[in-house]
Write a protein that holds these residues in place. Structure first.
Motif, PDB file in Angstrom:
ATOM      1  N   GLN A  90      19.862  -7.672  27.499  1.00 51.13           N
ATOM      2  CA  GLN A  90      19.837  -9.089  27.164  1.00 51.13           C
ATOM      3  C   GLN A  90      18.692  -9.822  27.864  1.00 51.13           C
ATOM      4  O   GLN A  90      18.164  -9.349  28.871  1.00 51.13           O
ATOM      5  CB  GLN A  90      21.168  -9.738  27.548  1.00 51.13           C
ATOM      6  CG  GLN A  90      22.348  -9.255  26.709  1.00 51.13           C
ATOM      7  CD  GLN A  90      23.596 -10.050  27.013  1.00 51.13           C
ATOM      8  OE1 GLN A  90      23.979 -10.194  28.172  1.00 51.13           O
ATOM      9  NE2 GLN A  90      24.241 -10.572  25.980  1.00 51.13           N
ATOM     10  N   ILE A  91      18.350 -10.967  27.313  1.00 50.22           N
ATOM     11  CA  ILE A  91      17.401 -11.859  27.985  1.00 50.22           C
ATOM     12  C   ILE A  91      18.161 -12.536  29.124  1.00 50.22           C
ATOM     13  O   ILE A  91      19.166 -13.218  28.888  1.00 50.22           O
ATOM     14  CB  ILE A  91      16.837 -12.905  27.010  1.00 50.22           C
ATOM     15  CG1 ILE A  91      16.006 -12.217  25.932  1.00 50.22           C
ATOM     16  CG2 ILE A  91      15.991 -13.931  27.758  1.00 50.22           C
ATOM     17  CD1 ILE A  91      15.476 -13.149  24.865  1.00 50.22           C
ATOM     18  N   GLY A  93      21.766  -8.529  22.253  1.00 52.53           N
ATOM     19  CA  GLY A  93      22.719  -9.517  22.747  1.00 52.53           C
ATOM     20  C   GLY A  93      22.435 -10.913  22.238  1.00 52.53           C
ATOM     21  O   GLY A  93      21.573 -11.138  21.380  1.00 52.53           O
ATOM     22  N   THR A  94      23.168 -11.859  22.765  1.00 51.66           N
ATOM     23  CA  THR A  94      23.063 -13.251  22.341  1.00 51.66           C
ATOM     24  C   THR A  94      22.289 -14.066  23.373  1.00 51.66           C
ATOM     25  O   THR A  94      22.167 -13.674  24.533  1.00 51.66           O
ATOM     26  CB  THR A  94      24.457 -13.856  22.150  1.00 51.66           C
ATOM     27  OG1 THR A  94      25.161 -13.804  23.405  1.00 51.66           O
ATOM     28  CG2 THR A  94      25.241 -13.088  21.098  1.00 51.66           C
ATOM     29  N   LEU A  95      21.800 -15.208  22.939  1.00 53.02           N
ATOM     30  CA  LEU A  95      21.188 -16.162  23.859  1.00 53.02           C
ATOM     31  C   LEU A  95      22.256 -17.133  24.329  1.00 53.02           C
ATOM     32  O   LEU A  95      23.130 -17.533  23.554  1.00 53.02           O
ATOM     33  CB  LEU A  95      20.066 -16.936  23.159  1.00 53.02           C
ATOM     34  CG  LEU A  95      18.864 -16.127  22.682  1.00 53.02           C
ATOM     35  CD1 LEU A  95      17.898 -17.038  21.921  1.00 53.02           C
ATOM     36  CD2 LEU A  95      18.153 -15.473  23.843  1.00 53.02           C
ATOM     37  N   MET A  96      22.197 -17.530  25.582  1.00 54.36           N
ATOM     38  CA  MET A  96      23.155 -18.514  26.071  1.00 54.36           C
ATOM     39  C   MET A  96      22.989 -19.816  25.289  1.00 54.36           C
ATOM     40  O   MET A  96      21.877 -20.165  24.849  1.00 54.36           O
ATOM     41  CB  MET A  96      22.965 -18.743  27.566  1.00 54.36           C
ATOM     42  CG  MET A  96      21.600 -19.242  27.969  1.00 54.36           C
ATOM     43  SD  MET A  96      21.498 -19.482  29.754  1.00 54.36           S
ATOM     44  CE  MET A  96      19.799 -20.087  29.910  1.00 54.36           C
ATOM     45  N   LEU A  97      24.096 -20.543  25.111  1.00 60.07           N
ATOM     46  CA  LEU A  97      24.093 -21.727  24.257  1.00 60.07           C
ATOM     47  C   LEU A  97      23.140 -22.805  24.752  1.00 60.07           C
ATOM     48  O   LEU A  97      22.642 -23.612  23.973  1.00 60.07           O
ATOM     49  CB  LEU A  97      25.513 -22.291  24.158  1.00 60.07           C
ATOM     50  CG  LEU A  97      26.532 -21.383  23.465  1.00 60.07           C
ATOM     51  CD1 LEU A  97      27.907 -22.028  23.486  1.00 60.07           C
ATOM     52  CD2 LEU A  97      26.093 -21.076  22.047  1.00 60.07           C
ATOM     53  N   THR A  98      22.862 -22.805  26.056  1.00 56.71           N
ATOM     54  CA  THR A  98      21.978 -23.829  26.616  1.00 56.71           C
ATOM     55  C   THR A  98      20.521 -23.380  26.684  1.00 56.71           C
ATOM     56  O   THR A  98      19.685 -24.097  27.238  1.00 56.71           O
ATOM     57  CB  THR A  98      22.445 -24.207  28.033  1.00 56.71           C
ATOM     58  OG1 THR A  98      22.490 -23.027  28.841  1.00 56.71           O
ATOM     59  CG2 THR A  98      23.820 -24.843  27.995  1.00 56.71           C
ATOM     60  N   LYS A 104      24.404 -16.838  17.190  1.00 59.43           N
ATOM     61  CA  LYS A 104      23.904 -18.118  16.705  1.00 59.43           C
ATOM     62  C   LYS A 104      22.683 -18.561  17.495  1.00 59.43           C
ATOM     63  O   LYS A 104      22.596 -18.326  18.702  1.00 59.43           O
ATOM     64  CB  LYS A 104      25.009 -19.176  16.810  1.00 59.43           C
ATOM     65  CG  LYS A 104      24.681 -20.498  16.139  1.00 59.43           C
ATOM     66  CD  LYS A 104      25.880 -21.417  16.151  1.00 59.43           C
ATOM     67  CE  LYS A 104      25.522 -22.793  15.596  1.00 59.43           C
ATOM     68  NZ  LYS A 104      25.061 -22.735  14.191  1.00 59.43           N
ATOM     69  N   ILE A 105      21.751 -19.179  16.820  1.00 53.00           N
ATOM     70  CA  ILE A 105      20.583 -19.752  17.500  1.00 53.00           C
ATOM     71  C   ILE A 105      21.067 -20.938  18.332  1.00 53.00           C
ATOM     72  O   ILE A 105      21.741 -21.834  17.816  1.00 53.00           O
ATOM     73  CB  ILE A 105      19.521 -20.200  16.485  1.00 53.00           C
ATOM     74  CG1 ILE A 105      19.003 -18.990  15.692  1.00 53.00           C
ATOM     75  CG2 ILE A 105      18.364 -20.902  17.184  1.00 53.00           C
ATOM     76  CD1 ILE A 105      18.082 -19.356  14.553  1.00 53.00           C
ATOM     77  N   PRO A 106      20.754 -20.993  19.621  1.00 51.12           N
ATOM     78  CA  PRO A 106      21.266 -22.074  20.478  1.00 51.12           C
ATOM     79  C   PRO A 106      20.733 -23.446  20.075  1.00 51.12           C
ATOM     80  O   PRO A 106      19.551 -23.591  19.742  1.00 51.12           O
ATOM     81  CB  PRO A 106      20.763 -21.690  21.874  1.00 51.12           C
ATOM     82  CG  PRO A 106      20.368 -20.264  21.789  1.00 51.12           C
ATOM     83  CD  PRO A 106      19.960 -20.021  20.383  1.00 51.12           C
ATOM     84  N   GLU A 107      21.611 -24.439  20.126  1.00 54.10           N
ATOM     85  CA  GLU A 107      21.185 -25.813  19.857  1.00 54.10           C
ATOM     86  C   GLU A 107      20.153 -26.279  20.885  1.00 54.10           C
ATOM     87  O   GLU A 107      19.361 -27.181  20.623  1.00 54.10           O
ATOM     88  CB  GLU A 107      22.391 -26.747  19.873  1.00 54.10           C
ATOM     89  CG  GLU A 107      23.308 -26.625  18.659  1.00 54.10           C
ATOM     90  CD  GLU A 107      22.723 -27.278  17.415  1.00 54.10           C
ATOM     91  OE1 GLU A 107      21.765 -28.062  17.543  1.00 54.10           O
ATOM     92  OE2 GLU A 107      23.244 -27.002  16.315  1.00 54.10           O
ATOM     93  N   GLY A 108      20.168 -25.647  22.073  1.00 52.52           N
ATOM     94  CA  GLY A 108      19.206 -26.027  23.112  1.00 52.52           C
ATOM     95  C   GLY A 108      17.758 -25.834  22.702  1.00 52.52           C
ATOM     96  O   GLY A 108      16.854 -26.432  23.311  1.00 52.52           O
TER      97      GLY A 108
END
Length: 427
Positions: A211-212, A234-239, A260-264
């Motif tokens: 993961q990143i 893996g996923t990117l953290m939401l922030t 999901k692509i983070p809103e951040g």
């Protein structure tokens, strides 16, 4: 008279000395002032370090007895500190035709870390063979350069293998870390987040996995983050993106990132390039994309993203020039608001499941030079003016939309102008 003659000679000597002093003040100092010395220990360390990379046949003391003065070594640059010359830049590899060329058995020696005034260190195409001479980045001694090194680069070193050593995180003054197109593997160390002064982080074209690390999201000084062309998962953290407000370029393309692509991401208001293509992102387009008001290039293509185009106010992206949303499993209509992106040059919507009629306002975009809508489920008549097809030529593609048609009067004599209508039926 004798005394007078002596005085005249003295006066002449004083005059010459004063003239020489003035000349030294006015002209290039290197031409008239004595050459400052280089610390012998540092000079020997430089020769030994270079010998490790280019081979033992290289004898720097014979070829370059004054590496910071009259006989400089290509790729070695010095600064005058405390009355002595010190090596501050070392570039190893074929940067220029006369650069130091690495031997097939190139290796690191401890002498490199004795050059404690180094500000910039780079290796280009130095370690080339992962089979014959696999080399790892040294795992220790980086702390010896922690008070000086600002730039560290390894470019195009196929024989450079292994992981990023955690000890690189000791380089507290580092502003640029470039590990581009090497053979590096393993996870990205979370300790990279300790490099709080980084402006540029380029780790593209390796074989990194995992993961990143969330810690990278705290590098608030970053201008460029390029982690593309790896095997990151893996996923990117939401922030992710919330603290990267200075970022100008974010490239995570060609990995295996998912979720999901983070809103951040919408906090990247200074970014001019966003490339998330060729991953496994899902969950649809995020509304915060419309906040990327400085963006010039957005590439999200080749992701199973799904969803539609209606949740983004595209007209707010007034600086956008390239928008590639191809092969993303998109559904629904093409919104008319896309015609509000006045600087758009390229629009790729091909290879989706888009439906409905295409607004003729898209053809009015003043800068548009490529429009790809092929391989969708678009319907109705193409109501673009004849001049649009002539302008676009082969860069307009609309085939494989079974219920799309064009009017007979749009048939043009020029084969290049009508190329984009191939595969589109007459109304």
């Amino acid at each position: 008279m004798k005394n007078l003659i002596v005085m005249n000679k003295s006066s002449v000597l004083v005059f010459l000395l004063v003239g020489l002093f003035v000349l030294c003040e006015c002209e290039d100092e290197d031409q008239f002032l004595p050459v400052s010395p280089m610390v012998k220990k540092e000079q020997e360390a430089l020769y030994s370090a270079i010998q490790g990379f280019v081979g033992n046949s290289w004898n720097g003391s014979d070829l370059y007895p004054d590496p910071c003065g009259w006989t400089p070594i290509q790729g070695v640059y010095c600064d005058l500190l405390d009355g002595y010359w010190h090596v501050t830049v070392l570039n190893i590899g074929l940067v220029f035709d006369n650069s130091l060329q690495c031997s097939p058995n190139a290796k690191f020696t401890h002498h490199l870390f004795e050059l404690i005034h180094l500000r910039s260190l780079s290796f280009f195409h130095c370690f080339s063979s992962p089979r014959d001479n696999p080399i790892r980045i040294p795992s220790s001694n980086w702390e010896r350069l922690s008070n000086s090194l600002e730039s560290l680069e390894f470019r195009s070193n196929g024989g450079l293998i292994g992981t990023i050593p955690v000890s690189i995180s000791y380089l507290k003054k580092l502003r640029s870390l470039v590990l581009l197109e090497n053979g590096l593997t393993g996870d990205l160390p979370i300790e990279l987040g300790n490099l709080v002064n980084l402006k540029q982080l380029v780790l593209a074209g390796n074989k990194f996995t995992g993961q990143i690390p969330p810690s990278l999201g705290g590098l608030t000084e970053l201008l460029i983050m390029d982690l593309s062309r790896n095997n990151l998962t893996g996923t990117l953290m939401l922030t992710f993106g919330c603290n990267l407000t200075s970022l100008l370029k974010l490239d995570l393309s060609n990995n295996k990132l998912e979720g999901k692509i983070p809103e951040g991401i919408g906090r990247l208001k200074n970014a001019t390039l966003l490339d998330l293509s060729r991953n496994k992102f899902s969950g649809g387009l995020i509304q915060s994309f419309q906040q990327l008001v400085s963006l010039k290039e957005m590439v999200i293509s080749n992701n199973p993203l799904g969803g539609d185009l209606m949740g983004v106010e595209w007209g707010k992206l007034q600086n956008l020039e390239i928008l590639d949303l191809s092969n993303m499993e998109l559904t629904g209509f093409v919104p008319e608001s896309m015609a509000g992106m006045k600087k758009l040059r390229y629009l790729g919507l091909n290879d989706n499941s888009l439906t409905g009629n295409l607004s003729p306002k898209l053809a009015s975009l003043p800068c548009l030079s490529a429009l790809y809508i092929n391989d969708n489920n678009l319907t109705g008549k193409l109501e673009f003016a004849e001049g649009f097809y002539k302008k676009m030529g082969r860069k307009f593609r609309a085939w494989n939309n079974s219920n799309l048609c064009y009017q007979p009067e749009m048939i043009l004599s020029s084969s290049s102008s009508s190329h984009g209508l191939n595969g589109v039926k007459l109304c």
